[in-house]
Design a protein around this motif. Sequence first.
Motif, mmCIF file in Angstrom:
data_model
loop_
_atom_site.group_PDB
_atom_site.id
_atom_site.type_symbol
_atom_site.label_atom_id
_atom_site.label_comp_id
_atom_site.label_asym_id
_atom_site.label_seq_id
_atom_site.Cartn_x
_atom_site.Cartn_y
_atom_site.Cartn_z
ATOM 1 N N ARG A 136 45.500 39.791 40.947
ATOM 2 C CA ARG A 136 46.329 40.839 40.339
ATOM 3 C C ARG A 136 45.439 41.800 39.547
ATOM 4 O O ARG A 136 45.584 43.021 39.640
ATOM 5 C CB ARG A 136 47.379 40.218 39.421
ATOM 6 C CG ARG A 136 48.269 41.240 38.740
ATOM 7 C CD ARG A 136 49.226 40.596 37.758
ATOM 8 N NE ARG A 136 50.178 39.751 38.456
ATOM 9 C CZ ARG A 136 50.542 38.531 38.066
ATOM 10 N NH1 ARG A 136 50.034 38.003 36.972
ATOM 11 N NH2 ARG A 136 51.419 37.850 38.757
ATOM 12 N N GLU A 137 44.503 41.248 38.789
ATOM 13 C CA GLU A 137 43.598 42.080 37.995
ATOM 14 C C GLU A 137 42.698 42.929 38.886
ATOM 15 O O GLU A 137 42.474 44.111 38.615
ATOM 16 C CB GLU A 137 42.758 41.206 37.056
ATOM 17 C CG GLU A 137 41.904 41.975 36.087
ATOM 18 C CD GLU A 137 42.681 42.908 35.183
ATOM 19 O OE1 GLU A 137 42.136 43.991 34.857
ATOM 20 O OE2 GLU A 137 43.827 42.595 34.812
ATOM 21 N N LEU A 138 42.181 42.352 39.976
ATOM 22 C CA LEU A 138 41.332 43.113 40.904
ATOM 23 C C LEU A 138 42.114 44.259 41.533
ATOM 24 O O LEU A 138 41.594 45.356 41.690
ATOM 25 C CB LEU A 138 40.790 42.192 41.996
ATOM 26 C CG LEU A 138 39.658 41.259 41.603
ATOM 27 C CD1 LEU A 138 39.343 40.286 42.739
ATOM 28 C CD2 LEU A 138 38.422 42.034 41.213
ATOM 29 N N VAL A 139 43.370 43.987 41.912
ATOM 30 C CA VAL A 139 44.208 45.024 42.518
ATOM 31 C C VAL A 139 44.449 46.147 41.511
ATOM 32 O O VAL A 139 44.380 47.330 41.853
ATOM 33 C CB VAL A 139 45.541 44.419 43.022
ATOM 34 C CG1 VAL A 139 46.542 45.493 43.388
ATOM 35 C CG2 VAL A 139 45.286 43.494 44.208
ATOM 36 N N ARG A 140 44.699 45.794 40.258
ATOM 37 C CA ARG A 140 44.897 46.797 39.208
ATOM 38 C C ARG A 140 43.653 47.660 39.036
ATOM 39 O O ARG A 140 43.755 48.869 38.892
ATOM 40 C CB ARG A 140 45.215 46.107 37.882
ATOM 41 C CG ARG A 140 46.669 45.983 37.623
ATOM 42 C CD ARG A 140 46.914 45.605 36.169
ATOM 43 N NE ARG A 140 48.158 44.854 36.138
ATOM 44 C CZ ARG A 140 48.343 43.717 35.499
ATOM 45 N NH1 ARG A 140 47.392 43.199 34.783
ATOM 46 N NH2 ARG A 140 49.502 43.115 35.554
ATOM 47 N N GLN A 141 42.496 47.015 39.002
ATOM 48 C CA GLN A 141 41.240 47.754 38.783
ATOM 49 C C GLN A 141 40.945 48.708 39.929
ATOM 50 O O GLN A 141 40.459 49.802 39.703
ATOM 51 C CB GLN A 141 40.088 46.777 38.589
ATOM 52 C CG GLN A 141 40.119 46.058 37.275
ATOM 53 C CD GLN A 141 39.005 45.019 37.165
ATOM 54 O OE1 GLN A 141 38.216 44.835 38.083
ATOM 55 N NE2 GLN A 141 38.952 44.333 36.034
ATOM 56 N N THR A 142 41.214 48.289 41.152
ATOM 57 C CA THR A 142 40.930 49.150 42.300
ATOM 58 C C THR A 142 41.942 50.280 42.410
ATOM 59 O O THR A 142 41.655 51.308 43.003
ATOM 60 C CB THR A 142 40.876 48.351 43.608
ATOM 61 O OG1 THR A 142 42.111 47.646 43.787
ATOM 62 C CG2 THR A 142 39.724 47.386 43.629
ATOM 63 N N ALA A 143 43.129 50.087 41.824
ATOM 64 C CA ALA A 143 44.164 51.131 41.868
ATOM 65 C C ALA A 143 43.861 52.264 40.887
ATOM 66 O O ALA A 143 44.381 53.354 41.015
ATOM 67 C CB ALA A 143 45.530 50.528 41.578
ATOM 68 N N LEU A 144 43.039 51.990 39.898
ATOM 69 C CA LEU A 144 42.737 53.023 38.877
ATOM 70 C C LEU A 144 41.804 54.072 39.356
ATOM 71 O O LEU A 144 41.173 54.273 40.180
ATOM 72 C CB LEU A 144 42.135 52.353 37.626
ATOM 73 C CG LEU A 144 43.059 51.389 36.905
ATOM 74 C CD1 LEU A 144 42.315 50.771 35.729
ATOM 75 C CD2 LEU A 144 44.289 52.095 36.392
#
Length: 96
Positions: free
Chosen positions: A88-96
Amino acid sequence: MSYKNGKDFLPANLLKQLQDYIQGEIIYIPKKEQKRAGWGENNGTRLVIEQRNHEIYQHYKNGLTMRELICAYHLSEDSIRKIIGKTRELVRQTAL
């Protein structure tokens, strides 16, 4: 790592110097300093696990329960929770 006989590939003067220190023994000569590959990078294991973790996260987002994920992937509840949190955290970081 394989065994090699020094007389087959070392220059004679270097072989003679080495014999002053060690004779008839096996010695390990380390590789030159270089960046080592991380765990699972050479054989693809890291990529396989990353793909599995992403799949677990997608199944979780699509509504599979914790119990279903545990049974499907044969992992502990703690492992599944960690995978979901990290992914979830990796997906959030790549979405930024």
